[in-house]
Design a protein around this motif. Sequence first.
Motif, mmCIF file in Angstrom:
data_model
loop_
_atom_site.group_PDB
_atom_site.id
_atom_site.type_symbol
_atom_site.label_atom_id
_atom_site.label_comp_id
_atom_site.label_asym_id
_atom_site.label_seq_id
_atom_site.Cartn_x
_atom_site.Cartn_y
_atom_site.Cartn_z
ATOM 1 N N LEU A 1 -7.312 1.912 1.789
ATOM 2 C CA LEU A 1 -6.920 2.552 0.529
ATOM 3 C C LEU A 1 -6.553 1.510 -0.525
ATOM 4 O O LEU A 1 -6.873 1.666 -1.711
ATOM 5 C CB LEU A 1 -5.754 3.511 0.761
ATOM 6 N N LEU A 2 -5.902 0.452 -0.078
ATOM 7 C CA LEU A 2 -5.558 -0.615 -1.011
ATOM 8 C C LEU A 2 -6.826 -1.271 -1.569
ATOM 9 O O LEU A 2 -6.930 -1.548 -2.768
ATOM 10 C CB LEU A 2 -4.698 -1.659 -0.289
ATOM 11 N N ALA B 1 0.839 -1.202 0.000
ATOM 12 C CA ALA B 1 0.000 0.000 0.000
ATOM 13 C C ALA B 1 0.876 1.254 0.000
ATOM 14 O O ALA B 1 0.575 2.236 -0.689
ATOM 15 C CB ALA B 1 -0.939 0.001 1.205
ATOM 16 N N VAL C 1 -0.305 2.992 -3.412
ATOM 17 C CA VAL C 1 -1.343 3.987 -3.145
ATOM 18 C C VAL C 1 -0.684 5.376 -3.134
ATOM 19 O O VAL C 1 0.182 5.625 -2.296
ATOM 20 C CB VAL C 1 -2.046 3.716 -1.800
ATOM 21 N N ARG D 1 -9.734 0.176 -1.855
ATOM 22 C CA ARG D 1 -10.343 1.152 -2.752
ATOM 23 C C ARG D 1 -9.701 1.114 -4.133
ATOM 24 O O ARG D 1 -10.382 1.141 -5.157
ATOM 25 C CB ARG D 1 -10.176 2.553 -2.144
ATOM 26 N N ASP D 2 -8.367 1.002 -4.170
ATOM 27 C CA ASP D 2 -7.662 1.103 -5.446
ATOM 28 C C ASP D 2 -7.670 -0.177 -6.261
ATOM 29 O O ASP D 2 -7.585 -0.132 -7.487
ATOM 30 C CB ASP D 2 -6.203 1.521 -5.199
#
Lengths: 565, 93
Positions: A335-336, A307, A311, A338-339
Motif C-alpha cells: 500500500l505504501l 504506512a 495509508v 501504491r501511494d
Amino acid sequence: MLAAADGPFRLNADFFDYSIIALYFIVVLGIGIIARRQVSSSIDFFLSGRSLPAWVTGLAFISANLGAVEIMGMSANGAQFGMATVHYFWIGAVPAMLFLGVVMMPFYYGSGVRSVPEFMRKRFGTGAHLVNALSFAIAQLLIAGINLYLLATIVNRLLGWPLWVSLVVAAAIVLSYTALGGLSAAIYNEVLQFFVIVAALLPLTIIALHKVGGWQGIQDRIQPGQEQLSSWPGTDLTGIDNPVLSVIGLVFGLGFVLSFGYWTTNFVEVQRAMASSSVSAARRAPIIGAFPKMFIPFIVIIPGIIAAIVVPELANLKSGSGDTGGATYNDAILLLMRDLLPNGMLGVAIAGLLASFMAGMAANISAFNTVFSYDLWQQYVVKDREDSYYLATGRIATVAATVIAIGTAAIASNYDNLMDYLQTLFGFFNAPLFATFILGMFWKRMSATAGWTGLVAGTLAAVVVAVAGQDVLGSLSQGWVNLSGQGASFAAAGAAFVVDIVVSVVVTQFTRPREESELRGLVYSLTPKESLVDAGEGVLSWYQSPTRLAAIGLVLVIALNLIFR
Amino acid sequence: MAENISDNTPQGTSQHTAGAFDIRNLIGGLIGVYGIILTLLGLFNASDEELARGDGLNINLWAGLGMLVVGIGFITWARLRPVVVPSDPEQES
C-alpha cells in the motif's frame, strides 16, 4: 488475501516498471546459466565447491532469510506493534549469528560434514539423524510453499493473473536457476537480491519519511500512542500483559531459544557459511551478515510504521473505525508503494519484493535438495553409487520440491498471520535441535539414544504447549492456557528446549556413551584446538578476525538497543 | 582472496580472472542500469501528480543517482581487485 486482486490493491505499473522487472529476471536466469558451467561434481552443486569469499557467503547468509516473511511480516508487525518489532532483529537474530560464527561454526566446517543433519549423524548416529533430516526436509517444503504463495500474490496483484497461474510461473523461475546452477546460482542470486532489495526499500523509506515529516512527524502522528515507539517491554508484541514476564519472554523465548535454535541449526543458513573457502571465512560469514542485519529494521519496520500513519486504509484498520477496504497489516509495504512511488521506482520496488520472495524460496529448495540427496537418499535408500548419480538425484529432488511447494502454498494461504505460523514451525523443529547440539558439542558423555529421545520429546513438548494455547495452530489449539500470538510461540519453544535438555541428561545416565575416538572434531574437549582455526589465522588483519568482528557487532547491537529502548 | 591473487601467474592474467562473470560486475551492471533509467525518468518524466504524491521529493532522480554511484562503485571494485579463477583443466577447454 485471495480476493485482493482487484480494486485499490492494483499497482499501476507501466512500461518502464515492466522493463526494470524484466531486466532483473534476465540477470537472474543468466546467473543460473553461468553457474551451470561451473558445476562438475555434487560438492559443486550442493556446497558451491567450498570456494566462495566471506562477503559473498555473509550477504547470502542474511539474504536467504530476507524472504517474504521478513519483508511482509516484519513491516506488518511494524505497522501493528511499532518499534517493538526490532526485537526480531536485535534480540532475535544478531546475538545468535555472532554465536554461530564464534562458537559453533568451527565444528560444522572443521568436521567436513556436508549438512547439519550429517553432523547430527556423526555425533549421535542414525536415530537422531533420521528425526532431524526428515523434520528439516518437511519444514523446508512448508516454508518454501509460504514464500511461493507470497510471490504468487505479488504477481497476481501486479498482472492480475489467476493465483494458480502466478504460482506455477513463479515456481518455474525459481526452479530454473536452482536446478541449473545448484547452490552457487542460489547464493550468487541471493547476493544480487540483497542489493536489489535494498535498492527497493531504502528509497521507499526515504520518501515515506519525507512524506510523514521525518522522525518528528512519526512521533506526532503515531497511533495509538508514544509507547509504539519504544521497543521494551514489548507487551503488545508478546501478548503478555505483565511487563516483567514480557521481557523474560523476549529475552529467553525469542532471544535465546527461538533465535539460537533458528540461526545456529537451520541448515538453510548454515549451508551458506559452509560454502566458504576456509574455516575463518566460514566463521566470518554469519558475523559479516550480522552487520547489515542490524540495519534492515530501518528499511523494513520504519516503512511499516509510516504506512499505518499515511495509508488511509491501514490508519482506519489500526484505529478500528472507518473503511479499511479489506486491507490487512501484511499489505503495509504494498500500500505504501501504491501511494508514494512514481513509475520507475515502483518497478524497482516490485523487482525487490519479487527478489526477496524468490530468495526465500530458492534458499529453502537448495537446502532441501542437499539434505534429501545426502542425508536421506544416499544414507538410507541407495548407498554407494557414483557422485554423478547423487548430482542427478539433487536435480530431480529440486524439481519434486518445487512441485510440492505449489501444494504447500495452498496450505499457507489458509493462515492469516504468517509470522505466528512460521514461529510455531521453528519452535517445533529448531528449539530442541539447538538444545541437543549445544549439549552434544560440549558434553562428551551424552549418548546416541539421548540424542534422538531428547529431540522427539522436545518437539512433542512444543506441540503440547501449542495445542494448549490459543489460536497458535488455528482451530487445532484448544485454549486451555491463556497464551496467544507470539507469547505462545515463545512458550512452546522454551518448553521444547527445557524438555529436550532434561530428557537428554536423564537418558544419558542410563545409556552407554559413544567411544571417544569416534567423536574427534565433533565434541569440544576431544578436538585438537588447531583444527578449529586456520593455520594462518594469527596473521589475519583485525577486520578478518572472526572474534574481533563479533565483538564489534555485539557492542553495536547493544548500543542500538539502548538508543531505541 | 589473498591466496588466489598470489597464485596469479604473469603470463595468463586475462585468462584467469573471472571477468564479466564476477558477481560484482553483475550487481554493478544491474544496479547501474537501474540508476540510468531512474535518473532519466526523474529528469524527463516526473509529472506533477507523481511529485505531489511524495510531497515534492523527486525520488526517481535521487534514487537513480544513488544507484548509479553504487553501480559504478561495484564495477570499479571488480576492476581494481579482480577475482582469480584457479586454473582448472576442465574450465580451460
